[in-house]
Design an enzyme around this catalytic site. Structure first.
Site, short mmCIF file in Angstrom:
data_model
loop_
_atom_site.label_atom_id
_atom_site.label_comp_id
_atom_site.label_asym_id
_atom_site.label_seq_id
_atom_site.Cartn_x
_atom_site.Cartn_y
_atom_site.Cartn_z
N ASP A 159 19.88 20.44 18.62
CA ASP A 159 20.46 21.55 19.40
C ASP A 159 21.23 22.49 18.47
O ASP A 159 21.15 23.71 18.58
CB ASP A 159 21.38 21.00 20.48
CG ASP A 159 20.69 19.92 21.30
OD1 ASP A 159 19.70 20.23 21.96
OD2 ASP A 159 21.12 18.74 21.22
N HIS A 187 23.52 15.73 25.05
CA HIS A 187 22.20 16.28 24.68
C HIS A 187 21.39 16.38 25.97
O HIS A 187 20.56 15.52 26.29
CB HIS A 187 21.49 15.39 23.67
CG HIS A 187 20.05 15.81 23.47
ND1 HIS A 187 19.69 16.97 22.85
CD2 HIS A 187 18.89 15.24 23.87
CE1 HIS A 187 18.38 17.10 22.86
NE2 HIS A 187 17.86 16.06 23.48
P1 NAI Z 1 6.67 8.90 21.83
O1 NAI Z 1 6.34 8.45 23.21
O2 NAI Z 1 5.65 9.64 21.02
O3 NAI Z 1 7.11 7.63 20.96
C1 NAI Z 1 8.01 6.67 21.43
C2 NAI Z 1 7.63 5.37 20.76
O4 NAI Z 1 8.64 4.41 21.06
C3 NAI Z 1 6.30 4.78 21.22
O5 NAI Z 1 5.47 4.53 20.11
C4 NAI Z 1 6.71 3.49 21.94
O6 NAI Z 1 5.75 2.46 21.76
C5 NAI Z 1 8.02 3.17 21.24
N1 NAI Z 1 8.92 2.29 21.98
C6 NAI Z 1 9.16 2.25 23.31
N2 NAI Z 1 10.02 1.27 23.60
C7 NAI Z 1 10.36 0.67 22.45
C8 NAI Z 1 11.21 -0.40 22.10
N3 NAI Z 1 11.87 -1.08 23.05
N4 NAI Z 1 11.34 -0.74 20.80
C9 NAI Z 1 10.65 -0.08 19.84
N5 NAI Z 1 9.82 0.97 20.12
C10 NAI Z 1 9.68 1.33 21.39
O7 NAI Z 1 8.01 9.73 21.96
P2 NAI Z 1 8.68 10.75 20.92
O8 NAI Z 1 8.16 12.11 21.17
O9 NAI Z 1 8.59 10.18 19.56
O10 NAI Z 1 10.19 10.76 21.46
C11 NAI Z 1 11.01 9.61 21.37
C12 NAI Z 1 12.31 9.84 22.11
O11 NAI Z 1 13.08 10.88 21.52
C13 NAI Z 1 12.14 10.25 23.59
O12 NAI Z 1 13.09 9.52 24.35
C14 NAI Z 1 12.51 11.72 23.58
O13 NAI Z 1 12.99 12.14 24.85
C15 NAI Z 1 13.59 11.72 22.54
N6 NAI Z 1 13.93 13.04 21.96
C16 NAI Z 1 15.25 13.28 21.66
C17 NAI Z 1 15.65 14.46 21.08
C18 NAI Z 1 17.10 14.72 20.76
O14 NAI Z 1 17.39 15.84 20.33
N7 NAI Z 1 18.03 13.80 20.94
C19 NAI Z 1 14.66 15.50 20.78
C20 NAI Z 1 13.30 15.15 21.08
C21 NAI Z 1 12.96 13.94 21.67
#
Ligand code: NAI
Length: 324
Positions: A159, A187
């Site tokens: 952000d 966030h």
């Molecule tokens: P994605 O769905 O591509 O990847 C998430 C991965 O986490 C998947 O490979 C899944 O198998 C794995 N996963 C799920 N539960 C798990 C566990 N208990 N232990 C280990 N791995 C686990 O999602 P992406 O795009 O990589 O986003 C990840 C997170 O980041 C989402 O929650 C998203 O909302 C968040 N996010 C946060 C931002 C921020 O600024 N704080 C910005 C963008 C995304």
């Protein structure tokens, strides 16, 4: 050569994890003279994909990558780790309320907090990226009573960087010439991007942009940027989120050179935000630690927004109180 430091990435086969692992292995996070061991944690259905990530990491022949661990066992993934990037989280499903999402993620971040407590380095620095990031960080912190509570943080650097980009574009300047940007609070869409302390090329930002642009365009654009990226790209922010996570950990470990950066950290009463939530503040990092910038004057406009985002965090806290 220095001893390697251990870096855990959860959700390492996901899109942010994939964008992050290679840059960390290349030295972008901990420095170009610091070897790293990557400890990649996933869930069983993603282990094949994770092996593919590890194969590609091997194929890069990174000079600083000392070893790669792939696992679906948190006690292995967090073993002796120095930096934990908690990215893996459960996305919001159709018809799922925010409260249900919080509870589902509690089931991930509670056990991960406990695994960190039992297996990580005593000085581990934790950054939660997985949403709802601030409250997930609170849950992990509460489940790790033997670790320093200050070392549980959540990511608002994306952000912060988005806000720098918007203000740079508007003023025709470069993001590196902007000082004093702040993201306050959660966030989420209640976050408050504050330019009241900002300078652009040494001039007060508030005098360079008009108030209507600031209130009606800048603030909502930064708040809603995640949704705008999804609309444009058909997928949520990944490379920019990974880059921001690397910035957060880089500055925390190596210092922010006196610059302010935004980090969601445990509230300590600064600016009237009481303990009990992980709230984004302006901080300065030095000596592998962070300090909340003190003594800023808060006007009525800012106070109202800082309180609204604080209230949202306290509601989230209430929703997961049995996990704390
Ligand atoms: P994605 O769905 O591509 O990847 C998430 C991965 O986490 C998947 O490979 C899944 O198998 C794995 N996963 C799920 N539960 C798990 C566990 N208990 N232990 C280990 N791995 C686990 O999602 P992406 O795009 O990589 O986003 C990840 C997170 O980041 C989402 O929650 C998203 O909302 C968040 N996010 C946060 C931002 C921020 O600024 N704080 C910005 C963008 C995304």
């Amino acid at each position: 050569m220095k001893e390697p430091l251990r870096v855990t990435i959860t959700g390492a086969a996901g899109q942010i994890g994939y964008a992050m692992a290679f840059r960390i292995a290349a030295g972008d996070m901990l420095g170009k003279d610091q070897p790293v061991i990557l400890q990649l944690l996933e869930i069983p259905p993603a282990m094949d994909a994770l092996e593919g990530v590890a194969m590609e990491l091997d194929d890069c022949a990174f000079p600083l990558l000392a070893d790669i661990v792939t696992t679906d066992d948190p006690s292995v993934g967090f073993k002796d780790t120095d930096f934990a990037l908690l990215v893996g989280a459960k996305p919001r499903g159709p018809g799922m309320e925010r409260k249900d999402l919080l509870k589902e993620n509690g089931k991930i971040f509670g056990p991960q907090g406990k695994a960190l407590n039992d297996h990580a380095s005593r000085d581990v620095k934790v950054l939660v990226v997985g949403n709802p990031a601030n409250t997930n960080a609170l849950i992990a912190q509460a489940n790790a009573p033997d670790l320093n509570p200050r070392n549980f943080t959540a990511m608002t650097r994306l952000d912060h960087n988005r806000a720098l980009g918007q203000l740079a574009n508007k003023t025709g300047s470069h993001n590196s010439h902007i000082k004093g940007m702040i993201i306050w609070g959660n966030h989420s869409a209640t976050q408050y991007p504050d330019i009241s302390q900002c300078t652009v090329d040494g001039k007060a930002a508030a005098e360079l942009v008009d108030d209507d642009w600031y209130k009606d365009s800048f603030i909502p654009t930064v708040q809603q940027r995640g949704a705008a990226i999804i609309k444009a790209r058909g997928a949520s922010s990944a490379a920019s989120a990974a880059s921001a996570a690397i910035d957060h950990m880089h500055d925390w470990h190596l210092g922010s050179n006196g610059e302010w950066v935004s980090m969601a950290v445990p509230a300590d009463g600064s600016y009237g935000i009481k303990e009990g939530v992980i709230y984004s503040f302006p901080v300065i990092c030095k000596g592998a630690d962070y300090e909340i910038v003190q003594g800023l004057e808060i006007n009525d406009f800012s106070r109202e927004r800082m309180t609204a985002t604080d209230e949202e965090l306290r509601e989230e806290r209430e929703g997961v109180k049995e996990l704390l």
